[in-house]
Write a protein that holds these residues in place. Structure first.
Motif, PDB file in Angstrom:
ATOM      1  N   GLY A 173       0.796  -1.214   0.000  1.00 60.92           N
ATOM      2  CA  GLY A 173       0.000   0.000   0.000  1.00 60.92           C
ATOM      3  C   GLY A 173       0.829   1.264   0.000  1.00 60.92           C
ATOM      4  O   GLY A 173       2.065   1.244  -0.085  1.00 60.92           O
ATOM      5  N   GLY A 174       0.154   2.412   0.119  1.00 67.78           N
ATOM      6  CA  GLY A 174       0.813   3.708   0.106  1.00 67.78           C
ATOM      7  C   GLY A 174       0.975   4.261   1.505  1.00 67.78           C
ATOM      8  O   GLY A 174       1.223   3.523   2.466  1.00 67.78           O
ATOM      9  N   ASP A 175       0.804   5.572   1.625  1.00 70.61           N
ATOM     10  CA  ASP A 175       0.960   6.232   2.917  1.00 70.61           C
ATOM     11  C   ASP A 175      -0.065   5.703   3.922  1.00 70.61           C
ATOM     12  O   ASP A 175      -1.197   5.387   3.561  1.00 70.61           O
ATOM     13  CB  ASP A 175       0.792   7.746   2.756  1.00 70.61           C
ATOM     14  CG  ASP A 175       1.882   8.351   1.874  1.00 70.61           C
ATOM     15  OD1 ASP A 175       2.956   7.727   1.766  1.00 70.61           O
ATOM     16  OD2 ASP A 175       1.636   9.417   1.278  1.00 70.61           O
ATOM     17  N   TRP A 250     -13.591   2.035   8.479  1.00 74.18           N
ATOM     18  CA  TRP A 250     -12.362   1.379   8.016  1.00 74.18           C
ATOM     19  C   TRP A 250     -12.177   1.499   6.509  1.00 74.18           C
ATOM     20  O   TRP A 250     -11.058   1.431   6.000  1.00 74.18           O
ATOM     21  CB  TRP A 250     -12.394  -0.115   8.378  1.00 74.18           C
ATOM     22  CG  TRP A 250     -13.527  -0.872   7.743  1.00 74.18           C
ATOM     23  CD1 TRP A 250     -14.767  -1.079   8.265  1.00 74.18           C
ATOM     24  CD2 TRP A 250     -13.526  -1.508   6.455  1.00 74.18           C
ATOM     25  NE1 TRP A 250     -15.549  -1.803   7.390  1.00 74.18           N
ATOM     26  CE2 TRP A 250     -14.804  -2.083   6.277  1.00 74.18           C
ATOM     27  CE3 TRP A 250     -12.570  -1.649   5.452  1.00 74.18           C
ATOM     28  CZ2 TRP A 250     -15.146  -2.781   5.124  1.00 74.18           C
ATOM     29  CZ3 TRP A 250     -12.915  -2.350   4.301  1.00 74.18           C
ATOM     30  CH2 TRP A 250     -14.186  -2.914   4.151  1.00 74.18           C
ATOM     31  N   LEU A 251     -13.287   1.696   5.782  1.00 76.15           N
ATOM     32  CA  LEU A 251     -13.243   1.595   4.321  1.00 76.15           C
ATOM     33  C   LEU A 251     -12.435   2.708   3.646  1.00 76.15           C
ATOM     34  O   LEU A 251     -11.569   2.423   2.813  1.00 76.15           O
ATOM     35  CB  LEU A 251     -14.663   1.547   3.757  1.00 76.15           C
ATOM     36  CG  LEU A 251     -14.754   1.405   2.231  1.00 76.15           C
ATOM     37  CD1 LEU A 251     -14.318   0.004   1.813  1.00 76.15           C
ATOM     38  CD2 LEU A 251     -16.166   1.683   1.742  1.00 76.15           C
ATOM     39  N   PRO A 252     -12.684   4.000   3.939  1.00 74.34           N
ATOM     40  CA  PRO A 252     -11.900   5.035   3.245  1.00 74.34           C
ATOM     41  C   PRO A 252     -10.403   4.903   3.472  1.00 74.34           C
ATOM     42  O   PRO A 252      -9.613   5.083   2.529  1.00 74.34           O
ATOM     43  CB  PRO A 252     -12.451   6.341   3.843  1.00 74.34           C
ATOM     44  CG  PRO A 252     -13.829   5.992   4.317  1.00 74.34           C
ATOM     45  CD  PRO A 252     -13.724   4.583   4.804  1.00 74.34           C
ATOM     46  N   ASP A 253      -9.995   4.581   4.705  1.00 75.28           N
ATOM     47  CA  ASP A 253      -8.564   4.422   4.969  1.00 75.28           C
ATOM     48  C   ASP A 253      -7.989   3.245   4.194  1.00 75.28           C
ATOM     49  O   ASP A 253      -6.891   3.326   3.630  1.00 75.28           O
ATOM     50  CB  ASP A 253      -8.330   4.211   6.469  1.00 75.28           C
ATOM     51  CG  ASP A 253      -8.645   5.457   7.291  1.00 75.28           C
ATOM     52  OD1 ASP A 253      -8.627   6.557   6.713  1.00 75.28           O
ATOM     53  OD2 ASP A 253      -8.919   5.335   8.495  1.00 75.28           O
ATOM     54  N   ALA A 254      -8.721   2.118   4.172  1.00 67.90           N
ATOM     55  CA  ALA A 254      -8.229   0.937   3.465  1.00 67.90           C
ATOM     56  C   ALA A 254      -8.110   1.204   1.975  1.00 67.90           C
ATOM     57  O   ALA A 254      -7.116   0.843   1.333  1.00 67.90           O
ATOM     58  CB  ALA A 254      -9.163  -0.248   3.728  1.00 67.90           C
ATOM     59  N   HIS A 255      -9.108   1.854   1.385  1.00 68.04           N
ATOM     60  CA  HIS A 255      -9.070   2.145  -0.045  1.00 68.04           C
ATOM     61  C   HIS A 255      -7.956   3.125  -0.392  1.00 68.04           C
ATOM     62  O   HIS A 255      -7.269   2.978  -1.406  1.00 68.04           O
ATOM     63  CB  HIS A 255     -10.407   2.729  -0.504  1.00 68.04           C
ATOM     64  CG  HIS A 255     -11.389   1.695  -0.959  1.00 68.04           C
ATOM     65  ND1 HIS A 255     -11.062   0.709  -1.860  1.00 68.04           N
ATOM     66  CD2 HIS A 255     -12.696   1.503  -0.660  1.00 68.04           C
ATOM     67  CE1 HIS A 255     -12.131  -0.039  -2.095  1.00 68.04           C
ATOM     68  NE2 HIS A 255     -13.124   0.416  -1.371  1.00 68.04           N
ATOM     69  N   THR A 256      -7.795   4.146   0.440  1.00 70.47           N
ATOM     70  CA  THR A 256      -6.790   5.164   0.155  1.00 70.47           C
ATOM     71  C   THR A 256      -5.382   4.584   0.216  1.00 70.47           C
ATOM     72  O   THR A 256      -4.516   4.930  -0.590  1.00 70.47           O
ATOM     73  CB  THR A 256      -6.924   6.333   1.150  1.00 70.47           C
ATOM     74  OG1 THR A 256      -8.271   6.838   1.105  1.00 70.47           O
ATOM     75  CG2 THR A 256      -5.967   7.457   0.805  1.00 70.47           C
ATOM     76  N   ALA A 257      -5.141   3.681   1.172  1.00 72.60           N
ATOM     77  CA  ALA A 257      -3.805   3.119   1.356  1.00 72.60           C
ATOM     78  C   ALA A 257      -3.522   1.941   0.433  1.00 72.60           C
ATOM     79  O   ALA A 257      -2.366   1.652   0.137  1.00 72.60           O
ATOM     80  CB  ALA A 257      -3.617   2.690   2.812  1.00 72.60           C
ATOM     81  N   ALA A 258      -4.545   1.225  -0.003  1.00 75.46           N
ATOM     82  CA  ALA A 258      -4.337  -0.005  -0.777  1.00 75.46           C
ATOM     83  C   ALA A 258      -3.731   0.300  -2.144  1.00 75.46           C
ATOM     84  O   ALA A 258      -3.939   1.381  -2.699  1.00 75.46           O
ATOM     85  CB  ALA A 258      -5.658  -0.744  -0.950  1.00 75.46           C
ATOM     86  N   PRO A 259      -2.978  -0.660  -2.715  1.00 82.28           N
ATOM     87  CA  PRO A 259      -2.549  -0.495  -4.108  1.00 82.28           C
ATOM     88  C   PRO A 259      -3.765  -0.525  -5.027  1.00 82.28           C
ATOM     89  O   PRO A 259      -4.866  -0.911  -4.613  1.00 82.28           O
ATOM     90  CB  PRO A 259      -1.642  -1.706  -4.337  1.00 82.28           C
ATOM     91  CG  PRO A 259      -2.119  -2.731  -3.359  1.00 82.28           C
ATOM     92  CD  PRO A 259      -2.557  -1.960  -2.155  1.00 82.28           C
TER      93      PRO A 259
END
Length: 577
Positions: A173-175, A250-259
């Motif tokens: 993932g990213g940041d 949990w969803l926005p954080d997971a989507h934002t960080a995921a590849p």
């Protein structure tokens, strides 16, 4: 009617192959590549292996769909029923009907497209072997969730996807990927513990864990109090995975960080596991309990619709420094709210709308996350203010085909008639207008009105995104790039940076090309706008099927509704045609 005539034994084999092949492929991915198959570098063989396995699974799913008896979509087909744990009456029971077949094909398609995309654009991270193995385990667990017909096997398959998705976020993932991964795993695990208690309660009180037998009984073997407790416990676990407001954080954080491929699979297939559980288990097995909680489920659903849309509007406004990937994640909260509203109506119209919206969301949001990932690769950021202000031309002027496809996906997401997103939302609202027996019509018509208002909000933020990202914003002359203020300065030396550097960061090139070597820049002719790399062939190969299916489902909804409607009618009638 079947497209091709396939014997029942071959159909059984195909369904078993679809579920098991990715798991075997995951184990094989971790083994050394045989001599002669290593390709040009050590990573190429395992990436090709991932494409091959997911391609074989997709081909098997297509053959299964063509051999499916479309005249009897309510009948479980390609069934396998083998005793596994006799003491607990747990059986390896597989089968597919008109409800699960579209989800199986969607999962196989999205996973193959993700594997194909990763072959050319592997996210930065550890060993490609581990990446391919995790994607295949994720595919196997998701496909098993839609194919198993035993409550305990359903739970095992439901949980099987958590660990691979955790590692995909945490390692590739990213940041803020570690925090996002932990949030994802903690939310879903806690919800699953409660869900397991509800599943055990149903199995022990009814004397069987067989989902077909339980659906046929239609809750007659369970008291109302047991049904209410079971729906509450199982519903919490399913609502976390869906995700339903207020269990969505949990969803926005997971989507934002995921590849990119992680976001595509998370939105395209993992969220569907929760809503599928509502339809497959709670509606037919505990109808009295569902009737008790249906108004509350509908209320949470419409709050999620409005909340998700308002969050997107807040992120889309100028100066908010909103992240485009996070905005698409919040849009999923609203879209899945329509799915939950349709389920809460407990009517064939509403449930069919929910199932249609499930598939439409998988196609459209999967395409959106692919496109946002591509935009982020090119600009080095997904910040909306940066994307909108870049040279004042944005995507239409710099990568026109990419901009056009992003605009297409956005208008499909807002529910434009003629595209897939329209039918699910419309049928859901029709179902809320006339809810099932025992449900309050005034309450559900109020929910319908709120949901309809949510569609207007969805249109508002999606059109703002298209205007800002695709058209750009006209900056005052003092803020225009040097080569646009004064064409004579276009040939002046410009700072360079590595591809992927944030747009506008000091000492970086504002127009990085993700395919260029580090330090390479794109130069513009005097008085012209610097160009970005437009759609690459491998991107077109991964995105075109989703765009085409979005149009086909919008223009020809009977293909999908003809599968789901008889199965839904029978499910709500307690197994009676």
């Amino acid at each position: 009617m079947t497209v091709i005539d396939i014997s029942p034994s071959v159909m059984q084999f195909l369904l078993a192959f679809i579920v098991v092949a990715p798991l075997i492929g995951a184990l094989a991915a971790l083994l050394p590549a045989p001599p002669g198959l290593k390709g040009k570098n050590p990573d190429q063989a395992v990436l090709r292996h991932g494409v091959t396995v997911t391609g074989a699974v997709l081909l098997a799913a297509i053959v299964l769909a063509t051999g499916f008896d479309h005249d009897h979509p309510a009948t479980m087909q390609a069934t396998t029923d083998i005793s596994w744990i006799p003491a607990l009456d747990v059986r390896i029971h597989l089968g597919v009907d008109g409800i699960s077949l579209p989800l199986l094909v969607l999962t196989a398609l999205l996973t193959f497209l993700c594997a194909l995309y990763s072959y050319f654009k592997l996210p930065a991270g550890p060993s490609p072997k581990a990446f391919v193995a995790l994607v295949l385990v994720l595919e196997s667990g998701t496909l098993a969730t839609f194919a198993v017909l035993d409550l305990l096997l359903f739970f095992l398959a439901f949980e099987m996807v958590l660990i691979p998705m955790y590692f995909l976020i945490a390692r590739w993932g990213g940041d803020q990927r570690q925090a996002a991964a932990w949030k994802f795993i903690l939310y879903t695990l806690l919800g699953s513990v409660v869900m397991l208690l509800g599943l055990l309660l149903i199995g022990l009180k009814s004397g069987t864990f067989d989902m077909v037998a339980l659906a046929t009984d239609n809750g007659r073997g369970l008291t109302t109090s047991v049904q209410v407790i079971a729906v509450l416990a199982i519903g919490i676990g399913l609502a976390v995975k869906t995700p339903m407001w207020p269990l969505h954080s949990w969803l926005p954080d997971a989507h934002t960080a995921a590849p990119t491929v992680g976001s595509v699979l998370l939105a395209g297939v993992l969220l569907k596991m929760g809503t599928y559980g509502f339809v497959r288990i709670l509606l037919p097995v505990a109808p009295d309990g569902m009737r008790t909680f249906a108004p509350y489920l509908a209320a949470f659903a419409v709050v999620g619709i409005v909340y998700g849309s308002l969050a997107c509007l807040a992120l889309a406004r100028t100066g908010a420094k909103g992240d485009l990937k996070r905005l698409i994640a919040y849009s999923s909260v609203g879209h899945m709210g329509f799915v939950l509203l349709g389920i809460a109506t407990m009517t064939p119209t509403g449930v069919n709308g929910a199932l249609f919206a499930n598939i439409a969301h998988g196609l459209i949001t999967g395409l959106l996350f692919f496109l946002v990932g591509a935009v982020k690769d090119r600009y080095g950021t997904a910040d909306l203010d940066t994307l909108a202000g870049a040279t004042g031309a944005a995507l239409y002027g710099r990568a026109p085909r990419l901009g056009a496809l992003l605009a297409f996906a956005a208008v499909a997401s807002l529910g434009l008639p003629g595209l897939a997103g329209f039918w699910g939302e419309m049928l859901t609202l029709f179902g809320a207008y006339s809810p099932g027996e025992g449900l309050s019509r005034p309450a559900f018509r109020t929910f319908m009105a709120i949901g309809a208002f949510g569609t207007l909000l969805t249109a508002a933020y999606m059109l703002i995104v298209v205007r800002r990202v695709c058209m750009g914003e006209h900056a005052p002359p003092s803020r225009l790039p040097l080569d646009e203020r004064d064409p004579r300065a276009a040939d002046a030396p410009r700072p360079t940076g590595t591809a992927g550097s944030p747009q506008g960061a000091p000492g970086t090139d504002p127009d990085p090309d993700p395919q260029a070597a580090p330090g390479a820049t794109l130069r513009a002719a005097p008085g012209t706008t610097p160009q970005l790399a437009d759609i690459h062939p491998y991107e077109a190969a991964a995105w075109t099927p989703l765009a085409v299916l979005t149009v086909v489902a919008g223009l020809w909804p009977a293909v999908l509704l003809g599968l789901t409607d008889p199965a839904v009618q029978q499910l709500l009638a307690g197994g009676k045609s």
